[in-house]
Write a protein that holds these residues in place. Structure first.
Motif, PDB file in Angstrom:
ATOM      1  N   ILE A   1      -3.544  -9.072  -3.187  1.00  0.00           N
ATOM      2  CA  ILE A   1      -4.393 -10.155  -3.722  1.00  0.00           C
ATOM      3  C   ILE A   1      -3.881 -11.768  -3.530  1.00  0.00           C
ATOM      4  O   ILE A   1      -4.386 -12.553  -2.928  1.00  0.00           O
ATOM      5  N   PHE A   2      -2.653 -11.835  -3.928  1.00  0.00           N
ATOM      6  CA  PHE A   2      -1.734 -13.012  -3.670  1.00  0.00           C
ATOM      7  C   PHE A   2      -1.683 -13.291  -2.299  1.00  0.00           C
ATOM      8  O   PHE A   2      -1.902 -14.451  -1.755  1.00  0.00           O
ATOM      9  N   ILE A   3      -1.523 -12.367  -1.408  1.00  0.00           N
ATOM     10  CA  ILE A   3      -1.091 -12.478   0.036  1.00  0.00           C
ATOM     11  C   ILE A   3      -2.420 -13.031   0.735  1.00  0.00           C
ATOM     12  O   ILE A   3      -2.511 -13.915   1.419  1.00  0.00           O
ATOM     13  N   VAL A   4      -3.709 -12.300   0.500  1.00  0.00           N
ATOM     14  CA  VAL A   4      -4.762 -12.487   0.750  1.00  0.00           C
ATOM     15  C   VAL A   4      -5.290 -13.682   0.599  1.00  0.00           C
ATOM     16  O   VAL A   4      -5.704 -14.487   1.470  1.00  0.00           O
ATOM     17  N   ILE A   5      -5.258 -14.185  -0.579  1.00  0.00           N
ATOM     18  CA  ILE A   5      -5.916 -15.506  -1.042  1.00  0.00           C
ATOM     19  C   ILE A   5      -4.815 -16.870  -0.573  1.00  0.00           C
ATOM     20  O   ILE A   5      -5.535 -17.592   0.077  1.00  0.00           O
ATOM     21  N   THR A   6      -3.600 -16.678  -0.574  1.00  0.00           N
ATOM     22  CA  THR A   6      -2.749 -17.484  -0.229  1.00  0.00           C
ATOM     23  C   THR A   6      -3.043 -17.783   1.402  1.00  0.00           C
ATOM     24  O   THR A   6      -2.944 -18.970   1.750  1.00  0.00           O
ATOM     25  N   PHE A   7      -2.833 -16.707   2.250  1.00  0.00           N
ATOM     26  CA  PHE A   7      -2.894 -16.885   3.521  1.00  0.00           C
ATOM     27  C   PHE A   7      -4.188 -17.076   3.972  1.00  0.00           C
ATOM     28  O   PHE A   7      -4.417 -18.355   4.792  1.00  0.00           O
ATOM     29  N   GLY A   8      -5.292 -16.542   3.517  1.00  0.00           N
ATOM     30  CA  GLY A   8      -6.641 -16.905   3.623  1.00  0.00           C
ATOM     31  C   GLY A   8      -7.074 -18.095   3.591  1.00  0.00           C
ATOM     32  O   GLY A   8      -7.635 -19.144   4.204  1.00  0.00           O
ATOM     33  N   ALA A   9      -6.691 -18.690   2.132  1.00  0.00           N
ATOM     34  CA  ALA A   9      -7.235 -20.063   1.692  1.00  0.00           C
ATOM     35  C   ALA A   9      -6.437 -21.041   2.573  1.00  0.00           C
ATOM     36  O   ALA A   9      -7.119 -22.338   2.628  1.00  0.00           O
TER      37      ALA A   9
ATOM     38  N   LYS B   1      -1.389   1.447 -13.398  1.00  0.00           N
ATOM     39  CA  LYS B   1      -0.305   0.495 -13.324  1.00  0.00           C
ATOM     40  C   LYS B   1       0.004   0.406 -11.969  1.00  0.00           C
ATOM     41  O   LYS B   1       0.346  -0.865 -11.521  1.00  0.00           O
ATOM     42  N   GLY B   2       0.200   1.498 -11.243  1.00  0.00           N
ATOM     43  CA  GLY B   2       0.690   1.347  -9.830  1.00  0.00           C
ATOM     44  C   GLY B   2      -0.081   0.393  -8.928  1.00  0.00           C
ATOM     45  O   GLY B   2       0.258  -0.285  -8.156  1.00  0.00           O
ATOM     46  N   VAL B   3      -1.483   1.063  -9.032  1.00  0.00           N
ATOM     47  CA  VAL B   3      -2.370   0.370  -8.389  1.00  0.00           C
ATOM     48  C   VAL B   3      -2.871  -1.057  -8.540  1.00  0.00           C
ATOM     49  O   VAL B   3      -2.823  -1.950  -7.790  1.00  0.00           O
ATOM     50  N   LEU B   4      -2.764  -1.474  -9.748  1.00  0.00           N
ATOM     51  CA  LEU B   4      -2.938  -2.685 -10.495  1.00  0.00           C
ATOM     52  C   LEU B   4      -1.807  -3.828  -9.868  1.00  0.00           C
ATOM     53  O   LEU B   4      -2.130  -4.765  -9.324  1.00  0.00           O
ATOM     54  N   LEU B   5      -0.502  -3.224 -10.060  1.00  0.00           N
ATOM     55  CA  LEU B   5       0.627  -4.179  -9.835  1.00  0.00           C
ATOM     56  C   LEU B   5       0.596  -4.422  -8.243  1.00  0.00           C
ATOM     57  O   LEU B   5       0.902  -5.452  -7.783  1.00  0.00           O
ATOM     58  N   GLU B   6       0.464  -3.247  -7.513  1.00  0.00           N
ATOM     59  CA  GLU B   6       0.667  -3.574  -6.095  1.00  0.00           C
ATOM     60  C   GLU B   6      -0.587  -4.440  -5.649  1.00  0.00           C
ATOM     61  O   GLU B   6      -0.625  -5.186  -4.690  1.00  0.00           O
ATOM     62  N   GLY B   7      -1.627  -3.923  -5.936  1.00  0.00           N
ATOM     63  CA  GLY B   7      -2.796  -4.784  -5.713  1.00  0.00           C
ATOM     64  C   GLY B   7      -2.964  -6.238  -6.007  1.00  0.00           C
ATOM     65  O   GLY B   7      -3.426  -6.905  -5.335  1.00  0.00           O
TER      66      GLY B   7
ATOM     67  N   ALA C   1       0.819  -1.197  -0.081  1.00  0.00           N
ATOM     68  CA  ALA C   1      -0.021   0.048  -0.112  1.00  0.00           C
ATOM     69  C   ALA C   1       0.800   1.116   0.009  1.00  0.00           C
ATOM     70  O   ALA C   1       0.463   2.144  -0.607  1.00  0.00           O
ATOM     71  N   VAL C   2       1.965   1.243   0.669  1.00  0.00           N
ATOM     72  CA  VAL C   2       2.658   2.399   0.703  1.00  0.00           C
ATOM     73  C   VAL C   2       3.322   2.902  -0.609  1.00  0.00           C
ATOM     74  O   VAL C   2       3.386   3.886  -1.071  1.00  0.00           O
ATOM     75  N   GLU C   3       3.866   1.661  -1.441  1.00  0.00           N
ATOM     76  CA  GLU C   3       4.261   1.859  -2.755  1.00  0.00           C
ATOM     77  C   GLU C   3       3.278   2.463  -3.903  1.00  0.00           C
ATOM     78  O   GLU C   3       3.620   3.191  -4.761  1.00  0.00           O
TER      79      GLU C   3
END
Length: 257
Positions: free
Chosen positions: A142-150, A132-138, A18-20
């Motif tokens: 998503i990867f972090i949320v889905i992997t940890f959450g799933a 591009k900035g929001v999409l790449l960091e987003g 989010a900072v980036e």
């Protein structure tokens, strides 16, 4: 893993992303114009929402054992990349990430870009920079949320941690209207690298059929051990190189005639 450690882990990891993203959005909005910047941000969020809607339910339907094996491997690879960069930065072999410098680079490029409008977008450069900035960091969020959450069958708790991180960083950025250069991002990346690597090894081993002593409590050992190994490599790489050995033939004095 209970809900609170999951939320805190995801919060720290997503706060870095989010900072980036905030740095890029501020550079586009303050230098160019806010309307096109917000349009790019909204378009990126819409794409991310579609990705979540498509991938989220599909991943949670996978068997838990196979899911943890795949997720563990991905987290370990992802975490080791973060940890490698953090170790190199901490040991002086790679320049520290500086949000103030990154912001100035984006601002310089934004000021040099020509103004161009397309359709309802008045400033195409601000739109694409923000998108591009929001999409790449987003995508990383998503990867972090889905992997940890799933892996924990608790995507909701992971999403709460990610949402809290984004809200906190966004509100702080709006309040100061400047990049969060004082955030200890390099230290956070080191910590996130340790956590991702540790959880990746833990879940990957579980997916392969390993039974950890103490179950989830094994993470209380695995995380500190991973951190100590990383700190050890940092100390080792920080050592100044010794003087080059002098060849024996050169070290011997030539007898005078």
């Amino acid at each position: 893993m209970s809900a609170l450690p999951l939320v805190l882990t995801v919060f720290v990891a997503c706060a870095v992303e989010a900072v980036e993203a905030l740095t890029i959005v501020l550079a586009a909005g303050l230098t160019r114009e806010w309307r096109s910047t917000f349009q790019g941000m909204a378009a990126a969020l819409a794409v991310l929402a579609v990705i979540v809607a498509a991938l989220g339910p599909a991943i949670t339907l996978l068997p838990l054992t196979a899911l943890r094996l795949v997720v563990g491997a991905l987290l370990a690879i992802f975490g080791l990349q973060w940890l490698r960069k953090a170790v190199l930065r901490a040991s002086g072999h790679k320049s520290l990430h500086d949000e103030a410098s990154a912001y100035l680079r984006e601002v310089t490029a934004a000021k040099a870009a020509t103004a161009e409008s397309r359709g309802r977008v008045h400033d195409w450069y601000a739109f694409t920079l923000s998108f591009k900035g929001v999409l790449l960091e987003g995508l990383e969020v998503i990867f972090i949320v889905i992997t940890f959450g799933a892996s924990q069958r608790n995507v909701g708790a992971a999403a709460i941690g990610a949402a809290a991180a984004v809200v906190v960083i966004a509100v702080t950025g709006i309040a100061v209207r400047a990049p969060l250069a004082r955030v200890p991002e390099n230290a956070m990346k080191f910590a996130v690298g340790v956590m991702l690597t540790s959880f990746g090894m833990f879940w990957g081993a579980e997916g392969a059929g390993v039974s950890w002593p103490g179950g989830d409590a094994a993470l209380l050992v695995l995380v500190p051990v991973t951190a100590l190994v990383a700190l050890g490599y940092t100390a080792l790489l920080s050592r100044p190189a010794g003087p080059a050995p002098v060849p024996a033939s050169e070290s011997q004095e030539v007898p005078s005639s």
